[in-house]
Each structure stands twice: as C-alpha cells, then as structure tokens.
Scaffold this motif. Structure first.
Motif, PDB file in Angstrom:
ATOM      1  N   GLU A  91       0.849  -1.193   0.000  1.00 29.51           N
ATOM      2  CA  GLU A  91       0.000   0.000   0.000  1.00 29.51           C
ATOM      3  C   GLU A  91       0.884   1.241   0.000  1.00 29.51           C
ATOM      4  O   GLU A  91       1.982   1.246   0.550  1.00 29.51           O
ATOM      5  N   ARG A  92       0.395   2.280  -0.648  1.00 27.87           N
ATOM      6  CA  ARG A  92       1.142   3.534  -0.693  1.00 27.87           C
ATOM      7  C   ARG A  92       0.785   4.410   0.503  1.00 27.87           C
ATOM      8  O   ARG A  92      -0.385   4.497   0.892  1.00 27.87           O
ATOM      9  N   LEU A  93       1.803   5.066   1.054  1.00 23.74           N
ATOM     10  CA  LEU A  93       1.617   5.953   2.193  1.00 23.74           C
ATOM     11  C   LEU A  93       2.026   7.373   1.811  1.00 23.74           C
ATOM     12  O   LEU A  93       3.035   7.567   1.137  1.00 23.74           O
ATOM     13  N   HIS A 321       8.692  -8.805  -6.491  1.00 21.74           N
ATOM     14  CA  HIS A 321       8.780  -8.067  -7.754  1.00 21.74           C
ATOM     15  C   HIS A 321       7.525  -7.231  -8.003  1.00 21.74           C
ATOM     16  O   HIS A 321       6.434  -7.556  -7.538  1.00 21.74           O
ATOM     17  N   ASP A 322       7.710  -6.171  -8.779  1.00 21.15           N
ATOM     18  CA  ASP A 322       6.623  -5.439  -9.426  1.00 21.15           C
ATOM     19  C   ASP A 322       7.144  -5.116 -10.823  1.00 21.15           C
ATOM     20  O   ASP A 322       7.779  -4.082 -11.047  1.00 21.15           O
ATOM     21  N   PRO A 323       6.911  -6.026 -11.787  1.00 22.28           N
ATOM     22  CA  PRO A 323       7.569  -5.943 -13.096  1.00 22.28           C
ATOM     23  C   PRO A 323       7.424  -4.624 -13.841  1.00 22.28           C
ATOM     24  O   PRO A 323       8.318  -4.241 -14.588  1.00 22.28           O
ATOM     25  N   ASN A 324       6.334  -3.918 -13.669  1.00 20.06           N
ATOM     26  CA  ASN A 324       6.147  -2.657 -14.392  1.00 20.06           C
ATOM     27  C   ASN A 324       6.054  -1.451 -13.458  1.00 20.06           C
ATOM     28  O   ASN A 324       5.661  -0.368 -13.892  1.00 20.06           O
ATOM     29  N   GLY A 325       6.396  -1.653 -12.207  1.00 20.46           N
ATOM     30  CA  GLY A 325       6.323  -0.544 -11.263  1.00 20.46           C
ATOM     31  C   GLY A 325       4.918  -0.017 -11.079  1.00 20.46           C
ATOM     32  O   GLY A 325       4.717   1.181 -10.911  1.00 20.46           O
ATOM     33  N   VAL A 326       3.924  -0.907 -11.102  1.00 25.96           N
ATOM     34  CA  VAL A 326       2.524  -0.488 -11.006  1.00 25.96           C
ATOM     35  C   VAL A 326       2.221   0.144  -9.647  1.00 25.96           C
ATOM     36  O   VAL A 326       1.592   1.196  -9.563  1.00 25.96           O
ATOM     37  N   ILE A 327       2.676  -0.480  -8.578  1.00 23.27           N
ATOM     38  CA  ILE A 327       2.450   0.024  -7.223  1.00 23.27           C
ATOM     39  C   ILE A 327       3.742   0.574  -6.632  1.00 23.27           C
ATOM     40  O   ILE A 327       3.796   1.685  -6.118  1.00 23.27           O
ATOM     41  N   VAL A 328       4.804  -0.225  -6.709  1.00 26.22           N
ATOM     42  CA  VAL A 328       6.109   0.161  -6.158  1.00 26.22           C
ATOM     43  C   VAL A 328       7.037   0.512  -7.319  1.00 26.22           C
ATOM     44  O   VAL A 328       7.247  -0.313  -8.213  1.00 26.22           O
ATOM     45  N   ALA A 329       7.579   1.723  -7.310  1.00 22.31           N
ATOM     46  CA  ALA A 329       8.458   2.158  -8.407  1.00 22.31           C
ATOM     47  C   ALA A 329       9.712   2.822  -7.850  1.00 22.31           C
ATOM     48  O   ALA A 329       9.672   3.492  -6.830  1.00 22.31           O
ATOM     49  N   TYR A 330      10.830   2.596  -8.553  1.00 26.22           N
ATOM     50  CA  TYR A 330      12.110   3.210  -8.200  1.00 26.22           C
ATOM     51  C   TYR A 330      12.469   2.937  -6.738  1.00 26.22           C
ATOM     52  O   TYR A 330      12.801   3.848  -5.983  1.00 26.22           O
ATOM     53  N   LEU A 341       7.257  -4.466   5.651  1.00 28.26           N
ATOM     54  CA  LEU A 341       8.424  -4.026   4.913  1.00 28.26           C
ATOM     55  C   LEU A 341       8.108  -2.642   4.350  1.00 28.26           C
ATOM     56  O   LEU A 341       7.203  -2.487   3.527  1.00 28.26           O
ATOM     57  N   TYR A 342       8.832  -1.640   4.837  1.00 28.42           N
ATOM     58  CA  TYR A 342       8.641  -0.268   4.373  1.00 28.42           C
ATOM     59  C   TYR A 342       9.626  -0.006   3.231  1.00 28.42           C
ATOM     60  O   TYR A 342      10.826  -0.250   3.364  1.00 28.42           O
ATOM     61  N   LEU A 343       9.093   0.494   2.131  1.00 25.84           N
ATOM     62  CA  LEU A 343       9.881   0.629   0.910  1.00 25.84           C
ATOM     63  C   LEU A 343      10.091   2.098   0.557  1.00 25.84           C
ATOM     64  O   LEU A 343       9.131   2.830   0.286  1.00 25.84           O
ATOM     65  N   GLY A 344      11.349   2.518   0.571  1.00 30.04           N
ATOM     66  CA  GLY A 344      11.691   3.878   0.172  1.00 30.04           C
ATOM     67  C   GLY A 344      11.901   3.955  -1.333  1.00 30.04           C
ATOM     68  O   GLY A 344      11.953   2.943  -2.030  1.00 30.04           O
ATOM     69  N   SER A 345      12.031   5.167  -1.837  1.00 27.94           N
ATOM     70  CA  SER A 345      12.209   5.372  -3.271  1.00 27.94           C
ATOM     71  C   SER A 345      13.061   6.606  -3.520  1.00 27.94           C
ATOM     72  O   SER A 345      12.989   7.582  -2.779  1.00 27.94           O
ATOM     73  N   PHE A 350       5.997   8.929  -2.716  1.00 28.54           N
ATOM     74  CA  PHE A 350       5.293   8.174  -1.669  1.00 28.54           C
ATOM     75  C   PHE A 350       6.213   7.097  -1.098  1.00 28.54           C
ATOM     76  O   PHE A 350       7.251   6.767  -1.660  1.00 28.54           O
ATOM     77  N   LEU A 351       5.815   6.568   0.071  1.00 28.60           N
ATOM     78  CA  LEU A 351       6.393   5.363   0.634  1.00 28.60           C
ATOM     79  C   LEU A 351       5.437   4.208   0.342  1.00 28.60           C
ATOM     80  O   LEU A 351       4.260   4.426   0.059  1.00 28.60           O
ATOM     81  N   CYS A 352       5.947   2.993   0.461  1.00 25.57           N
ATOM     82  CA  CYS A 352       5.083   1.822   0.361  1.00 25.57           C
ATOM     83  C   CYS A 352       5.283   0.938   1.583  1.00 25.57           C
ATOM     84  O   CYS A 352       6.376   0.909   2.171  1.00 25.57           O
ATOM     85  N   ARG A 353       4.214   0.240   1.950  1.00 26.89           N
ATOM     86  CA  ARG A 353       4.286  -0.666   3.081  1.00 26.89           C
ATOM     87  C   ARG A 353       3.715  -2.025   2.672  1.00 26.89           C
ATOM     88  O   ARG A 353       2.590  -2.110   2.183  1.00 26.89           O
TER      89      ARG A 353
END
Length: 359
Positions: A91-93, A321-330, A341-345, A350-353
């Motif tokens: 999910e995006r935060l 994976h997110d092959p096309n960066g649909v939700i999680v990118a860069y 798992l908190y994902l920075g970019s 945005f952040l992702c969780r």
C-alpha cells in the motif's frame, strides 16, 4: 563490288518475336532500375541527415567521460528469483506528500534545490533515541528534537563520488569511475578514516549483527563488498555477493538474520539489459549523453521494482517483484519493522508498506 559480293556481306534481319517472357524481362529490368534509383535516393537522403548529425555530435561536449567495465551475464531470474507480483500487494503511504523518500525520511524540494537544502540518503537510530543522518551534501549529522550536531558514535558511511553530486547519479553510473570510498567516523576522536577506495558508486552500508564486518553496495558493479572491522580479518575485504540481478541501492537487516536489498534497476535475464549492453561501449554512452539529458535517459530504464532477501552468508532467500512498477516504483530501500516491509524510493512521491504475512 559486284552484286554477288554485296549479297554475301548482307546479313538477313531476323524477325523480332514478342512473347510474354520478353515482356516480363523488360518489366524486371524496369523494376531493377527503379529499385536502384530508390536505394540511391534513400542513401543520399540518409547521408544528408546522418553526416551532419555525426558532425554535430563530434563537436558537442559530453558531460561524462565513461570508462568501460566488464559485467558477467546477469543471473537467470529463476528459482527464488522467479518474477512475481508480490510487491503489488503493498500500500502507498503519504502519496504526493513526499519527494523521493530515499531512506524512509521526508525530503522536500526539487533536484535543483539539493545542493542548498541537502539530501539525506541514510538514517539510523542512535543512542538516546537520536538519529544519525548521512547527507549527500552536508555530511554526517546527529539529529534530536532540539539540536543538530556533527558528532555521534562510530559510524560507517560511503562517499559515492568525488566528482558527481547525488542528483547526477545517472552520470555516476554511466561514467563508471572508481573514485568512491567507504569511511568510518569515530565519535571519540571526531576523525574520519578511509577504509576502502577504488569503489564504483558505493551506496548503502550495513553493519553485521555481530558488528564484525560492514557490507557495502557497489551499485555500478551490481555487487556487495564486505569489509572486516573487527576480529582476525580486521582490515581485510572480500566479495559478499557478486553479479546480482539488479543494481543494489540500500541494504538493511532482516528479522531472519539476513539482509534486505533494494534494487534501483534490474538486469533482466532472459531479456535485454540496457546497462549491461552499454557497459563495454563508452562511445555509445558519449553519443547518448551528448544528445539527451539525464531525465530523458531515465525514461528508457524499465520501471521494474525488485527487492531480495539474502541470508547471513549472501545466498538468495526470496524476492519480491513489481515488473512494471505499477504500485512500487524506483525502490531504494526495504526496511523491516513489526511484520511490515517499508519501501523507500529515490524518485516516487510516496512510501510503500508491505505486509510480510501476505507474501
């Protein structure tokens, strides 16, 4: 000359017979002629465009002086590296409230503002709940609710380049210069010690649980180096993971005793890897950056997001994976906390969780 001699010298004229075959031959000859005219015209037009373009590119300055590097064929994306869409369960935060939260921090401004405002690239919890922040422009800080100081405990951090600023990371990768360093800051003496030199874009660092070695992401070379800071191997270095499926950015501890590694770009195999294709072709890199900006070139890099978990010995445990960066990118960092798992970019707003129980 008498009449008989004249008759002997004259040759009878044979009647010309026109058939379908002769018509076809004439049509074929006409078609061949038209093809030749087309090819000549096309080549002339192409030359009139290409030659001036080559002339311009020769005269234009190139912002980088790329060095050839040798990369092994990327590992096959099979087994635990098999492509999936698990990152799409994140999910995006704070969407559109952040700008490039590289290491789970809120970073304001634009790329042009970075030299003035700073750019935090790494953050850790220090003693007394203070934060140690490594900034690409202003160095190392210890931050608490009331003060900002340059001192702290012993910390390991990287200097990615002595030439390029953080915002020019694509130049740094494409130039592939080996001017990066691993550094150690001593809180008692307040001195900085150089531990490793000759690194190609050293990026994230992580101290082992036993605090006997430091892992350094060498982004350009798609590998992780290890430097021993205590024990019998102190002062020595070796390779922890080589030939990774992407360019590693930050690295963090996982709850299983291993490490989470975020890939800023992927080297697909099977598939075409632009980074690998250009690695030994500096002349093509020069042509590209004479004509195109960093921002334009970045658009040609696939938005493939990949996070891998390594064991304590460096073997692959699992991958998301997110092959096309649909939700999680860069993606730049994967930080585990309380089952998430908190994902920075380094680019996304945005952040992702990601709930690890769902993957």
């Amino acid at each position: 000359m008498n009449e008989a001699e004249g008759l002997r010298q004259r040759r009878p004229v044979r009647p010309q017979v026109i058939t379908e075959d002769s018509s076809a031959q004439e049509a074929k000859e006409g078609s061949t002629y038209s093809s030749k005219v087309f090819r000549v015209t096309f080549l002339t037009l192409a030359a009139s465009v290409v030659v001036p373009l080559l002339g311009v590119t020769v005269l234009l300055d190139c912002p980088i002086d790329p060095q050839p590097i040798s990369l092994k064929e990327p590992p096959l994306l099979t087994g635990v590296l098999e492509p999936n869409i698990k990152l799409r369960k994140a999910e995006r935060l704070w969407e559109n409230e952040l700008v490039g939260p590289e290491s789970i921090v809120n970073i304001g401004g634009t790329r042009e503002d970075e030299p003035m405002c700073g750019r935090p690239l790494g953050i850790r919890v220090g003693p007394n709940n203070t934060l140690f922040v490594a900034d690409a422009y202003y160095g190392l800080y210890e931050v608490n609710p009331g003060t900002v100081t340059r001192d702290g405990r012993k910390i390991y951090f990287t200097d990615s380049s002595s030439k390029w600023q953080r915002r020019d990371y694509l130049y740094l990768i494409m130039e592939a210069t080996d001017d990066g360093r691993l550094l150690e800051y001593d809180m008692v003496t307040k001195e900085v010690k150089v531990l490793m030199v000759g690194l190609r874009f050293p990026n994230g660092v992580q101290l082992s649980l036993a605090e006997d070695f430091v892992l350094v992401q060498e982004t350009t070379m798609a590998r992780i180096r290890r430097y021993y800071v205590s024990g019998l191997m102190k002062g020595g270095a070796d390779m922890f993971v080589e030939n990774m499926p992407g360019l590693p950015d930050n690295i963090r501890l996982s709850s299983s005793g291993g490490y989470w590694v975020a890939m800023s770009a992927v080297r697909p195999n099977p598939g075409f890897s632009l980074l690998d294709f250009l690695s030994e072709k500096p002349w093509i890199k020069r042509m590209i950056f004479k004509l195109l900006s960093q921002e334009t070139v970045t658009k040609f890099v696939p938005k493939y997001s990949l996070v891998v978990e390594l064991s304590e010995t460096g073997s692959y445990r699992r991958s998301f994976h997110d092959p096309n960066g649909v939700i999680v990118a860069y993606v730049s960092e994967a930080h585990e906390h309380n089952g998430y798992l908190y994902l920075g970019s380094f680019r996304s707003p945005f952040l992702c969780r990601l709930n690890l129980q769902h993957v």
